[in-house]
Design a protein around this motif. Structure first.
Motif, PDB file in Angstrom:
ATOM      1  N   THR A  94      32.431  46.443  40.083  1.00  0.00           N
ATOM      2  CA  THR A  94      33.324  45.789  41.035  1.00  0.00           C
ATOM      3  C   THR A  94      34.688  45.616  40.385  1.00  0.00           C
ATOM      4  O   THR A  94      34.837  44.853  39.429  1.00  0.00           O
ATOM      5  N   THR A  95      35.668  46.331  40.901  1.00  0.00           N
ATOM      6  CA  THR A  95      37.026  46.281  40.351  1.00  0.00           C
ATOM      7  C   THR A  95      37.845  45.295  41.164  1.00  0.00           C
ATOM      8  O   THR A  95      38.143  45.542  42.344  1.00  0.00           O
ATOM      9  N   VAL A  96      38.197  44.179  40.533  1.00  0.00           N
ATOM     10  CA  VAL A  96      38.913  43.098  41.219  1.00  0.00           C
ATOM     11  C   VAL A  96      40.391  43.143  40.818  1.00  0.00           C
ATOM     12  O   VAL A  96      40.729  43.070  39.633  1.00  0.00           O
ATOM     13  N   VAL A  97      41.247  43.289  41.815  1.00  0.00           N
ATOM     14  CA  VAL A  97      42.698  43.324  41.593  1.00  0.00           C
ATOM     15  C   VAL A  97      43.250  41.924  41.808  1.00  0.00           C
ATOM     16  O   VAL A  97      43.117  41.357  42.907  1.00  0.00           O
ATOM     17  N   GLY A  98      43.846  41.357  40.770  1.00  0.00           N
ATOM     18  CA  GLY A  98      44.334  39.985  40.832  1.00  0.00           C
ATOM     19  C   GLY A  98      45.669  39.833  41.540  1.00  0.00           C
ATOM     20  O   GLY A  98      46.224  40.784  42.105  1.00  0.00           O
ATOM     21  N   SER A  99      46.197  38.625  41.481  1.00  0.00           N
ATOM     22  CA  SER A  99      47.489  38.324  42.105  1.00  0.00           C
ATOM     23  C   SER A  99      48.630  38.763  41.190  1.00  0.00           C
ATOM     24  O   SER A  99      48.530  38.647  39.958  1.00  0.00           O
ATOM     25  N   PRO A 100      49.712  39.269  41.768  1.00  0.00           N
ATOM     26  CA  PRO A 100      50.846  39.701  40.936  1.00  0.00           C
ATOM     27  C   PRO A 100      51.556  38.537  40.264  1.00  0.00           C
ATOM     28  O   PRO A 100      51.680  37.457  40.845  1.00  0.00           O
ATOM     29  N   ILE A 101      51.988  38.774  39.047  1.00  0.00           N
ATOM     30  CA  ILE A 101      52.769  37.797  38.295  1.00  0.00           C
ATOM     31  C   ILE A 101      54.232  38.232  38.380  1.00  0.00           C
ATOM     32  O   ILE A 101      54.599  39.299  37.871  1.00  0.00           O
ATOM     33  N   PRO A 102      55.099  37.459  39.043  1.00  0.00           N
ATOM     34  CA  PRO A 102      56.505  37.858  39.167  1.00  0.00           C
ATOM     35  C   PRO A 102      57.166  38.014  37.799  1.00  0.00           C
ATOM     36  O   PRO A 102      57.043  37.147  36.927  1.00  0.00           O
ATOM     37  N   VAL A 103      57.848  39.136  37.609  1.00  0.00           N
ATOM     38  CA  VAL A 103      58.504  39.433  36.331  1.00  0.00           C
ATOM     39  C   VAL A 103      59.968  39.777  36.604  1.00  0.00           C
ATOM     40  O   VAL A 103      60.250  40.677  37.411  1.00  0.00           O
TER      41      VAL A 103
END
Length: 326
Positions: free
Chosen positions: A273-282
């Motif tokens: 199960t590949t879980v894509v997390g929330s983006p971290i603003p950079v």
């Protein structure tokens, strides 16, 4: 109620995965042997013309390559996905007006989860994240292998090199998601069932690249990746480990001693199960300072740990499982 698979279905899945494993292990070497062999036959003009063309085409992998929807949508990848099976899980939207660097963890032996989700359309990435194009970045040396490089580029793979990343993040518009397996070869040597260990503490280059181009960082974790193969783990300082490290330093990848389910090559049928997390603003910083790099590297590690603990139980792990970062 889960429908039981027929013998034909299981066979097709196994063949689909076996061709991928054999390609991963031997296709590059086979291409080199074939081209050398042809040079000593009456067909020598063919490899000669190819090498001339290859020299002129040398920079193409670092300029976006030649991805082909036809290859990424091969039916064989659907069978590949169902073998384990592999599942892509979305936790937050990714805007098509931004560029992203997705850090994929763990490496495992062959990155089955990352390959299925980001180098094929079998898991529905394009539908899950509309307007965002995923590109899996792999060992740059593979794109120097004749013929093999063409196959890699058709699947949308690119070298994990500075020029390649710069092109994808600054010269290809918006909506690009570059996937980097951060732990690399070192992490593959730590792959073992029941262990969730990632090599991260000193891996900061991807954070610096994100800052230089203002690309948001997104943690990705493939639960079950380490369960696909049994590996012989050599202790630090042993002769076996020293030889592996020497090979890794010279060649860029690690020779893992592993065994699978059948023929010793097929991985175990374990769900990934590949879980894509929330983006971290950079923010974009043309010349980021070490303090900035350390700050966003820390934020990334914290987000990865949070992602792991939020989804570990639903992905088959016990509440007591911990994520080890080395």
């Amino acid at each position: 109620m889960v429908k039981e698979k027929t013998q034909l279905k299981e066979f097709l899945e196994a063949v689909s995965v076996l061709q991928w494993v054999l390609s991963f292990l031997f296709l590059g070497l086979a291409c080199i042997i074939l081209m050398v062999y042809l040079m000593f036959t009456s067909l020598w003009p063919l490899p000669t013309l190819y090498f001339i063309w290859m020299v002129n085409d040398w920079q193409t992998p670092e300029r976006g390559g030649r991805r082909t929807a036809f290859v990424r949508k091969w039916k064989v990848w659907l069978q590949f996905r169902e073998y384990f099976p592999v599942k892509l899980v979305k936790t937050a939207d990714l805007s098509p007006n931004k560029n992203y660097i997705l850090g994929s963890h763990p490496h495992g032996i062959m990155c089955a989860g990352a390959f299925a989700c980001f180098s094929t359309e079998s898991c529905g990435f394009a539908e899950t994240f509309p307007g965002v194009k995923s590109t899996l970045a792999i060992l740059a040396g593979l794109f120097k292998i004749p013929l093999f490089r063409e196959y890699l580029m058709t699947a949308g793979l690119c070298p994990v090199s500075k020029p390649s990343l710069v092109h994808l993040l600054s010269k290809s518009g918006k909506g690009n998601a570059v996937v980097i397996v951060v732990g690399g070869a070192a992490e593959s040597l730590a792959s073992s069932p029941g262990i969730n260990r990632v090599v991260m503490k000193q891996r900061k280059g991807f954070v610096r690249t994100a800052l230089e181009h203002g690309a948001d960082l997104v943690p990705v974790y493939s639960f079950g990746e380490n369960e696909l193969f049994q590996q012989v783990i050599f202790s630090d300082g042993s002769l076996g480990r020293r030889l592996q490290d020497l090979f890794k330093n010279v060649m860029g990848f690690a020779p893992c001693l592993f065994v699978g389910e059948r023929f010793a090559l097929l991985p175990f049928r374990k769900p990934v199960t590949t879980v894509v997390g929330s983006p971290i603003p950079v923010p974009k910083c043309v010349t980021p300072t070490e303090e900035q790099v350390d700050h966003y590297h820390t934020l990334y590690m914290e987000a990865l740990v949070k992602l792991f603990h939020e989804h570990k139980v639903s992905c088959g792990l016990s509440e007591s499982h911990k994520l080890e970062i080395i």
